[in-house]
Design an enzyme around this catalytic site. Structure first.
Site, PDB file in Angstrom:
ATOM      1  N   HIS B 264       0.835  -1.206   0.000  1.00  0.00           N
ATOM      2  CA  HIS B 264       0.000   0.000   0.000  1.00  0.00           C
ATOM      3  C   HIS B 264       0.870   1.257   0.000  1.00  0.00           C
ATOM      4  O   HIS B 264       0.711   2.159  -0.832  1.00  0.00           O
ATOM      5  CB  HIS B 264      -0.901  -0.032   1.237  1.00  0.00           C
ATOM      6  CG  HIS B 264      -1.795   1.158   1.372  1.00  0.00           C
ATOM      7  ND1 HIS B 264      -3.098   1.162   0.948  1.00  0.00           N
ATOM      8  CD2 HIS B 264      -1.562   2.393   1.871  1.00  0.00           C
ATOM      9  CE1 HIS B 264      -3.645   2.347   1.181  1.00  0.00           C
ATOM     10  NE2 HIS B 264      -2.720   3.117   1.752  1.00  0.00           N
ATOM     11  N   GLU B 265       1.819   1.288   0.922  1.00  0.00           N
ATOM     12  CA  GLU B 265       2.675   2.480   1.023  1.00  0.00           C
ATOM     13  C   GLU B 265       3.582   2.608  -0.204  1.00  0.00           C
ATOM     14  O   GLU B 265       3.894   3.711  -0.636  1.00  0.00           O
ATOM     15  CB  GLU B 265       3.494   2.457   2.318  1.00  0.00           C
ATOM     16  CG  GLU B 265       2.680   2.351   3.619  1.00  0.00           C
ATOM     17  CD  GLU B 265       1.568   3.380   3.776  1.00  0.00           C
ATOM     18  OE1 GLU B 265       1.679   4.484   3.210  1.00  0.00           O
ATOM     19  OE2 GLU B 265       0.562   3.071   4.470  1.00  0.00           O
ATOM     20  N   HIS B 268       1.791   4.607  -2.761  1.00  0.00           N
ATOM     21  CA  HIS B 268       1.952   6.053  -2.529  1.00  0.00           C
ATOM     22  C   HIS B 268       3.345   6.514  -2.970  1.00  0.00           C
ATOM     23  O   HIS B 268       3.505   7.564  -3.587  1.00  0.00           O
ATOM     24  CB  HIS B 268       1.824   6.370  -1.027  1.00  0.00           C
ATOM     25  CG  HIS B 268       0.427   6.319  -0.503  1.00  0.00           C
ATOM     26  ND1 HIS B 268      -0.584   7.107  -1.010  1.00  0.00           N
ATOM     27  CD2 HIS B 268      -0.132   5.608   0.521  1.00  0.00           C
ATOM     28  CE1 HIS B 268      -1.714   6.877  -0.317  1.00  0.00           C
ATOM     29  NE2 HIS B 268      -1.460   5.966   0.609  1.00  0.00           N
ATOM     30  N   GLU B 294      -4.554   7.928  -2.780  1.00  0.00           N
ATOM     31  CA  GLU B 294      -5.090   6.678  -2.259  1.00  0.00           C
ATOM     32  C   GLU B 294      -5.489   5.741  -3.393  1.00  0.00           C
ATOM     33  O   GLU B 294      -5.442   4.518  -3.231  1.00  0.00           O
ATOM     34  CB  GLU B 294      -6.285   6.983  -1.346  1.00  0.00           C
ATOM     35  CG  GLU B 294      -6.614   5.888  -0.376  1.00  0.00           C
ATOM     36  CD  GLU B 294      -5.526   5.604   0.672  1.00  0.00           C
ATOM     37  OE1 GLU B 294      -4.578   6.417   0.819  1.00  0.00           O
ATOM     38  OE2 GLU B 294      -5.639   4.556   1.338  1.00  0.00           O
TER      39      GLU B 294
END
Lengths: 495, 495
Positions: B264-265, B268, B294
């Protein structure tokens, strides 16, 4: 006077905030920031340094400090001590042209990374232009700051250790040469049989880390006011008594390296953590000098942690972590191993006895770089020559020679001599401490806090409110004398 | 005009340096600084924030920006875009009283630590006074900043996602409620048999870390321009395209937690790393909005990394790291396990399907906190009520209830809704991307850089130079429509 005090305090707070930011950026750069972030970081450092410079060199501030300095007998005790120190430190902003200083700070923000790259690739040429600029600036600095008493290299030496110049260090190193060198030559010829498990073993970094964490507990290094991390070269970085950070480096082929460097940095760190909180946020809220600092780290590392008593208690723990690796290696073998005196190439891995010889090499080279007798480009050659003469070994490449230390890349010239001085201070302080408390029995009883406490009472609590000379007299009832150090080394290595 | 541009650029550089310092302090605080250093740190943040404020609110600067804004058609393209954004952002310094803003920033520097302590001890009361101050400030903020178009909660929502207010979010969440809630209720009743090895296993943190490092390579997260570290709550922290830092949290009883939070990170982070360097050092050199951000992280986490194709390729690696722990657990079992839809308490551990329901809870609560219908002290009760209604589960304590997220402690109100919006954007963007490249085959061929490249071309490179609306239109040839998201979820969870 009230008005000057207000200006002083407001400016001091701002200076502290800028220094905090620059401190953290530097910590981050050496322990964490990604490689390609360096240019962006360096631009920000340059701007923040300029902002700091503007605050520190503002006429109102300099004027306030000067006025307070002239009236220091009317100030309360702490403020008077602060002002004395600050007044002296303003010399730099008063005497060095702004552009040169900022340019140099910008260089400093990049130079450690350039050095690291050069070391990694054994490429002195890559580092050369940077180091030339650093030496050039420091030579100019000695011109700007010289006084009737301090000339040339003296100026730099005095910055790290008030009261120690070329004359004093020449005397100190000559004493060591005369009294130690023949002794060392003899001691390093002695052959000690060492288990291959120690010299050829592989010690998993993660488990070394586990032992380092155990060690922080043994020494009562307070992790609520500190950090233990990794970096290429171990160091201590502190900003106030509640934030004292140390690093170590885990080398899988050298178990003892992380063990003793962790303890060494813990020595620095406990000093900082034990400074009286009344000095927090002032220039007095830190160690007194590099030499006194080093006396603490070396005492913890060499005099406490290389003692038989220490390993009698903690070797079983180390063995339990490295079950297979240390199986069959006795306590005595391990103790002897960590105290072998031998001629070697790397200062940070050098034993206690040959260590000051490594420092002599650097002292001699720095002296010549600053007085102009040695060109930077000739350093590698001269390095090899002095290593042969003083330590009796010759590096095969620059990575294990002139590029081994981070210090010059950070602009620290005049710093190295305090390392040898620190060991000598340590012997004298240990001698005094041992006449009041039984140090060995404190170690045996896992009661190092008793030692911490004695050092707090006699040295640490004072922070930078006393000079090295005052502290030595206070803690040992005697002025500094290298005889304690020489005696200590001779006794220890006459086994 | 030249003179205004000079003032603007000089001031911009200073602002950037202060923001860099404050960014690093915040990163350090969340990942490293010792507990007892917080007061000292907080004092420095307060001073640096005030210095930053003084620079940002200087009349010369505001005047220069205003003049440039009025003449923006005469500026070059990038500068004109910058000025548009900066002019809007000056609203805060122009409209909010200085003392209130600085007081709030000081509070923010401590509040995350207070929250962490409260969460650790399941003690909402400990956090309450801090959270009350945060909500109070944000309510006042909406008053100071309201316009003809934006009132109350709208003001905060628009800060995180330009163009999205209560009306737009109400429509979005109503669509989800109508089309998804009955479907979810049904899907979460399905029983999937799961190996106890997955649900009851213990997965060593150090080996999880090894897999995380493997994952950074799979996704080509550039560690020369980034950092992977640990913290309580995973997050991404970036300051420029060459310094993008992510954290993850290793939970030994939840293998999938670190795996998917790392990915997820990384979503980003790759966005930030791929912004065109021509925007470096300007307000345009970062992601466009929280929702677009997001969308990238959720696409990497859910649409790429929870696919069968992904685990077909990478499950053998995970199994080789956790040989004993995953022995006998088949690929299919693992794939099903990481895609189970079930009602659960913790948002960050929630599956893709129930996730937006967790967001609905927070959206509803924030709306009521800001419009005054809900008091902060009543939050825990109301939290439990909405969790029962929307997600169908009720937390037993506040640590796994209202205290679970860091966001409110950082003053991020209006941020949560962008999480659900991001997933919806992601589905629409994926749909467009998949019509140009075969995404599944890129995953199968370990060629995620093809996906990175498409996203760079269609979204990442633009940084913040385009609005979310413009980007969606550009990347998908359509305006934002939740139908893609609803369709995607229904298809995926109709197995």
């Amino acid at each position: 006077m009230e008005n000057y005090i207000k200006i002083y305090n407001d400016t001091k707070n701002k200076i502290r905030a800028y220094k905090y930011a620059l401190w953290l950026i530097s910590w981050d750069q050496e322990t964490e920031s990604p490689k390609k972030a360096i240019d962006y970081m360096s631009e920000q450092v340059s701007i923040l340094s300029e902002e700091l410079y503007n605050v520190e060199s503002s006429i109102d501030y300099i004027n306030a400090v000067t006025k307070l300095f002239e009236n220091k007998e009317k100030l309360d005790e702490i403020l008077a001590l602060e002002i004395k120190k600050v007044y002296k430190s303003l010399d730099i902003v008063k005497k060095v042209p702004k552009e040169e200083l900022l340019e140099y700070q910008k260089l400093q923000s990049k130079s450690a990374t350039i050095w690291a790259h050069a070391k990694e690739n054994d490429d002195f040429e890559y580092f050369l232009p940077t180091l030339e600029k650093i030496i050039e600036f420091n030579r100019k600095l000695t011109k700007y700051l010289e006084t009737d008493e301090l000339k040339g290299y003296d100026v730099l030496l005095d910055m790290y250790e008030e009261g120690m110049g070329v004359k004093e260090y020449d005397y100190f190193f000559d004493e060591l040469k005369e009294n130690l060198v023949p002794f060392v030559l003899n001691a390093t010829q002695k052959k000690t049989k060492v288990s291959k498990k120690l010299t050829k073993g592989k010690f998993d970094a993660i488990r070394q880390k586990e032992f380092s964490e155990y060690i922080t507990k043994v020494f009562a290094f307070d992790l609520e006011k500190g950090v233990l991390k990794e970096s290429i070269h171990p160091f201590t970085s502190n900003v106030t008594s509640t934030d004292v950070r140390i690093t170590t480096a885990y080398k899988e082929n050298l178990l003892e390296s992380s063990v003793f460097s962790t303890i060494h940095e813990i020595g620095h760190a406990i000093y900082e953590q034990q400074v009286d909180p009344k000095f927090d946020g002032t220039v007095l809220g830190a160690g007194a000098s590099m030499g006194i600092h080093e006396s603490q780290s070396r005492m913890y590392e060499n005099m406490i942690a290389r003692s038989y008593a220490f390993w009698e208690l903690h070797y079983p723990k180390l063995q339990s972590i490295f079950k297979k690796e240390l199986k069959g290696v006795s306590l005595l073998e391990f103790y002897q191993y960590v105290n072998i005196a031998k001629r070697s190439l790397i200062r940070t891995e050098a034993d206690e006895l040959t260590y000051p010889l490594h420092i002599m090499v650097r002292y001699e080279l720095e002296k010549q770089l600053i007085n102009g007798k040695l060109k930077v480009k000739d350093l590698p050659k001269k390095w090899r020559q002095y290593m042969s003469e003083y330590v009796g070994v010759r590096p095969k490449n620059d990575a294990e020679g002139v590029l081994q230390d981070i210090h010059w890349s950070q602009g620290s010239i005049g710093y190295f001599p305090t390392y040898a001085l620190g060991s000598a201070y340590a012997a004298q302080i240990y001698h005094a401490m041992n006449s009041e408390i039984n140090v060995e029995s404190a170690i045996e009883n896992n009661n190092i806090t008793l030692i911490n406490q004695w050092l707090k009472t006699h040295i640490h609590q004072y922070g930078a409110s006393k000079t090295p000379k005052e502290l030595m007299l206070l803690a040992t009832q005697d002025k500094f004398d290298p005889k304690y150090y020489i005696e200590y080394l001779k006794r220890k290595f006459s086994y």
